[in-house]
Scaffold this active site. Structure first.
Site, PDB file in Angstrom:
ATOM      1  N   THR B 142      34.166-153.074  45.364  1.00 42.50           N
ATOM      2  CA  THR B 142      34.060-153.032  43.989  1.00 42.50           C
ATOM      3  C   THR B 142      33.149-153.789  43.648  1.00 42.50           C
ATOM      4  O   THR B 142      32.857-155.167  44.237  1.00 42.50           O
ATOM      5  CB  THR B 142      35.291-153.254  43.137  1.00 42.50           C
ATOM      6  OG1 THR B 142      34.811-153.571  41.577  1.00 42.50           O
ATOM      7  CG2 THR B 142      36.147-154.458  43.362  1.00 42.50           C
ATOM      8  N   ASP B 144      32.737-155.332  40.922  1.00 42.83           N
ATOM      9  CA  ASP B 144      33.462-156.298  39.897  1.00 42.83           C
ATOM     10  C   ASP B 144      33.944-157.578  40.666  1.00 42.83           C
ATOM     11  O   ASP B 144      34.239-158.616  40.008  1.00 42.83           O
ATOM     12  CB  ASP B 144      34.481-155.779  39.018  1.00 42.83           C
ATOM     13  CG  ASP B 144      34.007-154.766  38.553  1.00 42.83           C
ATOM     14  OD1 ASP B 144      32.804-154.662  38.038  1.00 42.83           O
ATOM     15  OD2 ASP B 144      34.958-153.968  37.657  1.00 42.83           O
ATOM     16  N   GLN B 298      22.854-151.588  38.322  1.00 46.29           N
ATOM     17  CA  GLN B 298      23.561-152.398  39.049  1.00 46.29           C
ATOM     18  C   GLN B 298      24.595-152.051  40.134  1.00 46.29           C
ATOM     19  O   GLN B 298      24.742-152.857  41.058  1.00 46.29           O
ATOM     20  CB  GLN B 298      24.278-153.785  38.328  1.00 46.29           C
ATOM     21  CG  GLN B 298      25.362-153.121  37.485  1.00 46.29           C
ATOM     22  CD  GLN B 298      25.685-153.916  36.269  1.00 46.29           C
ATOM     23  OE1 GLN B 298      25.832-154.978  36.228  1.00 46.29           O
ATOM     24  NE2 GLN B 298      25.702-153.134  35.063  1.00 46.29           N
TER      25      GLN B 298
END
Lengths: 403, 403
Positions: B142, B144, B298
């Site tokens: 991920t 994140d 991104q």
């Protein structure tokens, strides 16, 4: 009298506008005839305000020049200022004259787009009218590729490479889900669709490309748009649409117009066409829809430039100085494509008033009822070729900043 | 009985999730114990629907594997599907059992985030309960970086490098005008600010960085935001602000929430915080303001990956297969950072239920009243280091697509 040079950058930034600046600097440094090179801060504003940098003191070697070449966005700063005609107001002209005189400026190079060429034209005739011996040359730049008289503009090839690459990556991202989804990619180019067309370049090598494309040169219709998306969704779950920020309805109004935002030239600030169409898709079709504005990334992505473009951008700056030394003035440097099948260019020049304030749209011969033909893609592709080994430091590209 | 392997990808795409897939494929191909490797289309949905690809037939050599490694976004497709508990509904579990049985699947690798680890946990206990001998291992991914138990997640380093690089380019773009302007850059990371923090990494090497930064870990206040911008504008004309898409007001509501858009997990679809703040700046301060959503770029920018990340992403896939062959199951592969000052990692594993459904936010020790401290940046920076020589063809990166 010393033969000093002044250079300035104007209009929207590009990722290769500093390569052109490097070319000018290098040519001045290499010349025996020229002395100091100054840079004006924030375009012609800096000339008016006598806000100059002594570039000869700032750039000490080829290594710094190389770093400047790979730095995106007007290192000297830029402006969007249009000189009023001399009959209306000669105040700024006199200020510019004073700056030129104070620093012995005999050569002025102005790197910019069609509005900047208007400045070159006006200053050229002003200095001619007062018999002040200064050579003024415009050097083109714009990611929009909308200048007339030149085969293409420096900066366009890299923006086109960025758009083509990012489009491929967006297509990969969109292909991952099985649910129906529409992704609308918004690309710069107010009144000319050159850059939006670059999103289709992959078609020449049988790569996936957006299913639909909309340029400002063809009027946009909401109903036809929704019908086309429905047709595509009937075939596959993921539909990617490339649109220009400047697409318009038949009455001439922009799809993405925000009427409250107008710049100094009276251009409506465009943003949000993709957002408006995303809402339309969601309301009319009801499927997942998202919008991706490539935004300022497409003009500042120095980490992903075209080697052809950055080389040409450098050379046109270098060559503009040679033109000046040969006695040309009141002109803009241009590219001529020598061969259609085997890409080769040479630099030349044209009288600047032919370029000022003109816009070159994508001509009809390159358009089809549903988008663009392969001739247009073959025109664009060579400009995007080759990669540049960007200098990295500590994980990300190293940029040159004038102190 | 043949020892076949199944691999699938889940959750949001990253630019290195296929490097992990390549690592799994390579380890299977190198192994004498394992036979065919299958890939499920669209994550666990493809396992339920028996929609498999025979990867052993699709990837024939290291060259294709290398191309897959550099291709962004789940090449097998993905899903955002959460299995209901077996007590509620065992229908899908039985379907998965049938697929496993039909293809002699003895090893299942699921590459995904915290929701996907819930799937790994549920399937592990289901197959244990029915005594079916299958090894199930989760492999993290991920952008994140919000998974617990691992030092960081594969995919984060490249997204962080992208954010850090693009931020530098945006800063160059914003520095070109002399007029007052505020640029708000919106970065992904719903409830964790790791990726937004990456925009500040340049500070470690005295590079320009955004003037202001806002993470989801600290509550957002419109008035304080406007005051801070006014203070910055008093010092310099161009202010750049990095915000996470997930910033919230003290009452817990998202600044950018669009209440009509909720995904299958009940997560509100976030978009537009930067747009909302752009309007706020324009209304309250009256200067030029723009917003830049980095959006899906991104997570799919394979043209700009971190060499550290892509190497680690590959290795964690490879190592997960080794863990399985050593008899581990119901676990997730993790990274352990061995040294804080001199970056070195090793792979390890943890029981998957420790990871499932957990979110790792940026801890308080990394936060300051005005943003993030250098310890956080020193944690992020090594993950962004090194560049990858992306294979180009005809001007843009070459991608691998499963037929």
């Amino acid at each position: 009298m010393k033969k000093n040079v002044l250079v300035a950058q104007s209009g929207g930034p590009t990722s290769t506008i500093n390569a052109t600046l490097s070319g000018v600097i290098k040519a001045v440094m290499d010349s025996n005839e020229l002395d100091t090179i100054y840079g004006a801060r924030y375009g012609v504003q800096g000339v008016i305000a006598d806000d100059l940098i002594n570039i000869s003191n700032c750039i000490c070697d080829d290594c710094e020049l190389e770093q400047l070449t790979c730095t995106p966005s007007s290192a000297l700063g830029t402006c969007r200022m249009k000189l009023r005609s001399i009959d209306e107001d000669d105040h700024n002209y006199k200020k510019i004259y004073e700056t030129f005189k104070k620093h012995d400026i005999q050569y002025f190079f102005y790197i910019g787009g069609n509005d900047s060429m208007d400045t070159v034209a006006k200053l050229s005739s002003y200095f001619k009218s007062i018999n002040y011996p200064v050579t003024i040359i415009g050097i083109p730049k714009t990611i929009d590729n909308d200048l007339v008289e030149t085969d293409h503009t420096p900066g366009f090839g890299s923006a086109a490479k960025y758009v083509a690459t990012i489009t491929q990556e967006i297509l990969r991202d969109c292909a991952v889900y099985s649910q129906k989804a529409v992704t609308i990619v918004e690309i710069m180019g107010r009144d000319a669709g050159w850059l939006t067309a670059a999103s289709m370049v992959g078609r020449l090598s049988d790569r996936p490309v957006p299913e639909l494309i909309y340029l400002p040169e063809q009027s946009f219709d909401n109903e036809r748009f929704i019908e086309s998306i429905k047709e595509e969704l009937a075939i596959k779950p993921n539909v990617v649409v490339a649109i220009s920020e400047g697409i318009r309805y038949p009455d001439g109004s922009y799809v993405g117009a925000r009427s409250d935002e107008v710049d100094q030239f009276g251009h409506t600030h465009l943003a949000g066409a993709s957002n408006i169409l995303r809402q339309l898709v969601r309301n009319e079709i009801g499927c997942k829809a998202r919008s991706v504005e490539l935004n300022i990334l497409q003009r500042s992505a120095a980490h992903l430039t075209s080697r052809v473009d950055i080389t040409e951008s450098y050379h046109i700056g270098f060559d503009a100085v040679q033109m000046a030394l040969k006695g040309q003035s009141a002109c803009m440097a241009v590219f001529r494509r020598k061969d259609v099948d085997w890409y080769q260019v040479e630099t030349d020049s044209v009288p600047v008033e032919r370029v000022a304030n003109q816009i070159k749209q994508v001509p009809q011969k390159f358009l089809t009822p549903n988008g663009v033909n392969d001739d247009l893609l073959r025109y664009i592709k060579p400009l995007t070729l080759g990669e540049v080994k960007t200098p990295y430091e500590g994980g990300f590209p190293k940029h040159f900043i004038f102190k």
